[in-house]
Write an enzyme that holds these catalytic residues in place. Structure first.
Site, PDB file in Angstrom:
ATOM      1  CG  HIS A  78      -7.607  12.868  -8.875  1.00  0.00           C
ATOM      2  ND1 HIS A  78      -7.594  12.168  -8.074  1.00  0.00           N
ATOM      3  CD2 HIS A  78      -8.188  14.003  -8.595  1.00  0.00           C
ATOM      4  CE1 HIS A  78      -8.407  12.370  -7.202  1.00  0.00           C
ATOM      5  NE2 HIS A  78      -8.880  13.476  -7.309  1.00  0.00           N
TER       6      HIS A  78
ATOM      7  CG  ASP B  62      -1.853   0.920   1.117  1.00  0.00           C
ATOM      8  OD1 ASP B  62      -1.531   2.167   1.750  1.00  0.00           O
ATOM      9  OD2 ASP B  62      -2.891   1.037   0.432  1.00  0.00           O
TER      10      ASP B  62
ATOM     11  CG  ASN C 212      -4.932  11.389  -6.121  1.00  0.00           C
ATOM     12  OD1 ASN C 212      -4.262  11.733  -7.268  1.00  0.00           O
ATOM     13  ND2 ASN C 212      -5.421  10.134  -5.609  1.00  0.00           N
TER      14      ASN C 212
ATOM     15  CG  ASP D  63      -4.049   8.845 -12.740  1.00  0.00           C
ATOM     16  OD1 ASP D  63      -4.541   8.685 -11.657  1.00  0.00           O
ATOM     17  OD2 ASP D  63      -4.898   9.463 -13.855  1.00  0.00           O
TER      18      ASP D  63
ATOM     19  CD  GLU E  90      -4.025   4.218  -1.921  1.00  0.00           C
ATOM     20  OE1 GLU E  90      -4.478   4.328  -0.594  1.00  0.00           O
ATOM     21  OE2 GLU E  90      -4.888   4.633  -2.759  1.00  0.00           O
TER      22      GLU E  90
END
Length: 179
Positions: free
Chosen positions: A65, A52, A60, A69, A95
């Site tokens: 965003h 994680d 973000n 990404d 994630e």
């Protein structure tokens, strides 16, 4: 030939996450089931790594965003570089990633993750390294009876890594900080 190529591309698109090129969760569950059955039949160990990315929401929120990404893409690329060809990379959600490591015991999984610790998960948009909390489970060492139990054990250990300060790896009762 063009129809065959087109069909091949459709299968790839359906089985892989468009952003990270890792297997999708749906396909990953099927692959994990197959790997688990093969490991049981052969008596070989099977390790599962639950990863994680730490503080990903901040990427973000702070950078948008698109940068989030990019961070996910880079993390998947760094993961693939550190893994063996037989290992399976799955985007589990958001994630979170799973790595299925056939014929790998806990010690072998730790060695592979040591390589990952050296390279990291790529830079964040602010230039700092992206870190992750990692949980590892293995069929023999943890006396696991199903692939879902394997995921659950690795997930529990990943949460212990998060609770212990993040940027950690947990593979049994010990919590190890990553470099």
């Amino acid at each position: 030939m063009s129809q065959l190529h087109f069909m091949s591309q459709l299968v790839t698109q359906a089985s892989h996450d468009g952003l990270t090129r890792a297997y999708t969760r749906r396909v990953g569950e099927e692959l994990l089931d197959i790997q688990f059955i093969q490991a049981q039949r052969s008596g070989a160990p099977l390790s599962l790594v639950f990863i994680d990315l730490d503080n990903f929401k901040q990427v973000n929120d702070r950078f948008g965003h698109e940068e989030g990404d990019n961070t996910l893409r880079q993390a998947a690329t760094y993961l693939r570089r550190a893994l063996r060809r037989a290992d399976v990379l799955i985007r589990w959600g958001g994630e979170e990633f799973l790595v299925v490591m056939p014929q790998t015991d806990l010690a072998g999984a730790q060695i592979a993750l040591g390589r990952l610790c050296e390279t990291g998960f790529g830079p964040r948009p602010d230039g700092h390294p992206q870190t992750a909390s990692i949980g590892i489970a293995e069929t023999h060492a943890d006396h696991i009876q199903s692939w879902t139990d394997l995921v659950e054990k690795a997930d529990q250990r990943m949460y212990r890594a998060k609770q212990s300060g993040k940027n950690r790896m947990v593979c049994d009762d010990a919590v190890a900080a990553m470099a």
